[in-house]
Design a protein around this motif. Structure first.
Motif, PDB file in Angstrom:
ATOM      1  N   VAL A  73     -17.527  -9.729   2.894  1.00 35.35           N
ATOM      2  CA  VAL A  73     -17.393 -10.954   2.114  1.00 35.35           C
ATOM      3  C   VAL A  73     -17.681 -10.709   0.635  1.00 35.35           C
ATOM      4  O   VAL A  73     -17.183 -11.408  -0.234  1.00 35.35           O
ATOM      5  N   THR A  74     -18.474  -9.673   0.337  1.00 32.20           N
ATOM      6  CA  THR A  74     -18.779  -9.348  -1.062  1.00 32.20           C
ATOM      7  C   THR A  74     -17.877  -8.234  -1.607  1.00 32.20           C
ATOM      8  O   THR A  74     -18.178  -7.651  -2.648  1.00 32.20           O
ATOM      9  N   GLY A  75     -16.791  -7.926  -0.913  1.00 35.09           N
ATOM     10  CA  GLY A  75     -15.792  -6.997  -1.434  1.00 35.09           C
ATOM     11  C   GLY A  75     -15.931  -5.558  -1.010  1.00 35.09           C
ATOM     12  O   GLY A  75     -15.101  -4.725  -1.380  1.00 35.09           O
ATOM     13  N   ARG A  76     -16.960  -5.221  -0.225  1.00 34.79           N
ATOM     14  CA  ARG A  76     -17.167  -3.824   0.193  1.00 34.79           C
ATOM     15  C   ARG A  76     -16.583  -3.605   1.584  1.00 34.79           C
ATOM     16  O   ARG A  76     -17.291  -3.337   2.556  1.00 34.79           O
ATOM     17  N   THR A  77     -15.259  -3.727   1.670  1.00 29.67           N
ATOM     18  CA  THR A  77     -14.582  -3.697   2.963  1.00 29.67           C
ATOM     19  C   THR A  77     -14.714  -2.347   3.654  1.00 29.67           C
ATOM     20  O   THR A  77     -14.906  -2.277   4.874  1.00 29.67           O
ATOM     21  N   ALA A  78     -14.602  -1.271   2.906  1.00 31.09           N
ATOM     22  CA  ALA A  78     -14.691   0.070   3.525  1.00 31.09           C
ATOM     23  C   ALA A  78     -16.059   0.271   4.170  1.00 31.09           C
ATOM     24  O   ALA A  78     -16.158   0.806   5.282  1.00 31.09           O
ATOM     25  N   GLU A  79     -17.118  -0.168   3.476  1.00 35.39           N
ATOM     26  CA  GLU A  79     -18.460  -0.060   4.063  1.00 35.39           C
ATOM     27  C   GLU A  79     -18.586  -0.925   5.313  1.00 35.39           C
ATOM     28  O   GLU A  79     -19.212  -0.517   6.305  1.00 35.39           O
ATOM     29  N   ALA A  80     -17.998  -2.111   5.246  1.00 36.10           N
ATOM     30  CA  ALA A  80     -18.047  -3.003   6.411  1.00 36.10           C
ATOM     31  C   ALA A  80     -17.330  -2.384   7.597  1.00 36.10           C
ATOM     32  O   ALA A  80     -17.806  -2.457   8.741  1.00 36.10           O
TER      33      ALA A  80
END
Length: 409
Positions: A73-80
């Motif tokens: 949700v905060t833009g860190r899709t790869a980490e998610a």
């Protein structure tokens, strides 16, 4: 997030809770009428045994929700994605372990629960179906976590409503046709598989950038995920053990008959915590997002509002169950369970005590502060076990209820 959207999310949660509660309320007398109190007791006992091993899945949901809410949700899709892939791999292995353990239990431990020899074959098949469900649901439960982390609660609850209605309809048809416990286990398995499939398909449409297994080429584990998973597992497993403790204790001490009497009161009293789950479900990802963004004042306000809301919702229900419990039992399951009325009152009051701290628990969990929660649940579970062993002989089922009340308070 706007107040209107929060209200819609909570409202959809209550719609789902209402349908699931209705399914449970309708299914219980249906099973008792078609299979009798004895087989109903076996059904409740098998479900409790499954829940005890199902606790191995504890923690997967919160870890997935927190990963999506604080990262994607905060833009860190790869980490998610890497976090979700870690969760998927961890709980695939745990699912294999739980499936194997329950299969072993089904062949070795039925005598210990006083299940008659003539009913052990069906009870064993029922447990094996539950074990197969573990194998699939442990890793694929991450689909539910992703939808919750994205705060797509209306879609999530819509899918769960459909699965619950399917479960009720299929169970009713099979029971009317003369099928028994094994058929009920099969319905539970098929319903679970359908829910996982629909959620996975929905995610591919609304969030194609989310990869449940971590994305192409990702084979490892994200830093911190195994640690948070272990802490979440500790907390959720202790809570699951506590919720089912008395059913198994009574199974060992007195057999399926006592389990059935306690199970009816326990099921009706569980309307209280189940009725608060939609609020907790919405608060959890909000707490994770606020923590990631450093919004401490909003977090504190959320605690105050959540606590007031939970108590306002729980108090009327608890009062009705405590005062009119015997009438509810008579309308629900007939005249054979009136002895459970006093127990119902005790368990309802216990759940009011739990409601008073539910918002604090949810926000601490959503923010990653799990250590104190693990300690509190350990104390509660240990105290409940000791008190049941001390109070059951002199007080019977009421003693088990008092053990639950005291340990919660």
């Amino acid at each position: 997030m706007s107040v209107a959207r929060v209200a819609r999310n909570i409202g959809s949660g209550y719609a789902g809770a209402a349908v699931n509660g209705l399914v449970l309320l309708l299914l219980t007398p249906l099973v008792i009428r078609h299979l009798g109190p004895g087989d109903y007791g076996i059904w409740v006992l098998a479900s409790a045994i499954g829940s005890y091993l199902g606790f191995l899945n504890a923690g997967s949901g919160p870890v997935g929700v927190r990963a999506v809410a604080s990262l994607a949700v905060t833009g860190r899709t790869a980490e998610a994605n890497r976090a979700l892939g870690s969760v998927f791999r961890i709980y695939l292995g745990v699912g294999i372990l739980a499936c194997s353990a329950l299969a072993i239990v089904s062949f070795t431990a039925l005598d210990r629960f006083h299940i008659p020899a003539g009913r052990q074959g069906e009870a064993r098949l029922l447990l094996l179906l539950i074990a197969l469900n573990f194998l699939v649901s442990f890793p694929l439960g991450v689909t539910r976590s992703v939808l919750a982390g994205l705060e797509r609660f209306q879609m999530l609850h819509g899918i769960e409503i459909g699965a619950a209605l399917f479960r009720l309809g299929a169970a009713a048809v099979l029971l009317e046709a003369g099928y028994g416990l094994v058929a009920l286990g099969g319905v539970q398995l098929v319903s679970s598989l359908l829910g996982h499939a629909v959620r996975a398909i929905s995610l591919r449409r609304i969030a194609p950038e989310i990869h449940l297994t971590g994305g192409p080429g990702w084979q490892g584990f994200s830093p911190g995920i195994p640690i948070f998973s272990a802490l979440s597992f500790g907390y959720e497993s202790l809570r699951t053990l506590f919720d089912n403790a008395n059913l198994l204790f009574l199974g060992v001490l007195a057999g399926p008959g006592a389990v059935g009497l306690f199970g009816v009161a326990h099921t009706l009293a569980s309307v209280v915590p189940k009725g608060l789950q939609p609020v907790s479900g919405v608060l959890f990802p909000m707490a994770s997002r606020m923590e990631a963004q450093g919004r401490r004042e909003d977090w504190a306000r959320l605690l105050e509002v959540g606590t007031r809301l939970n108590l306002a919702l729980a108090l009327p229900v608890v009062t009705l169950l405590a005062v009119e419990g015997e009438g509810f039992l008579r309308l629900w399951v007939g005249s054979g369970f009136q002895g459970s009325a006093s127990l119902l009152a005790v368990l309802a009051v216990a759940n009011l005590g739990a409601a008073s701290s539910l918002a604090a628990t949810t926000l601490l969990f959503g923010s990653g502060r799990v250590g104190s929660l693990v300690w509190a649940e350990g104390v509660r579970y240990t105290m409940n076990l000791v008190l049941v062993l001390l109070l059951y002989r002199p007080l019977g089922l009421i003693g088990a209820g008092v053990a639950t009340l005291v340990s919660i308070l």
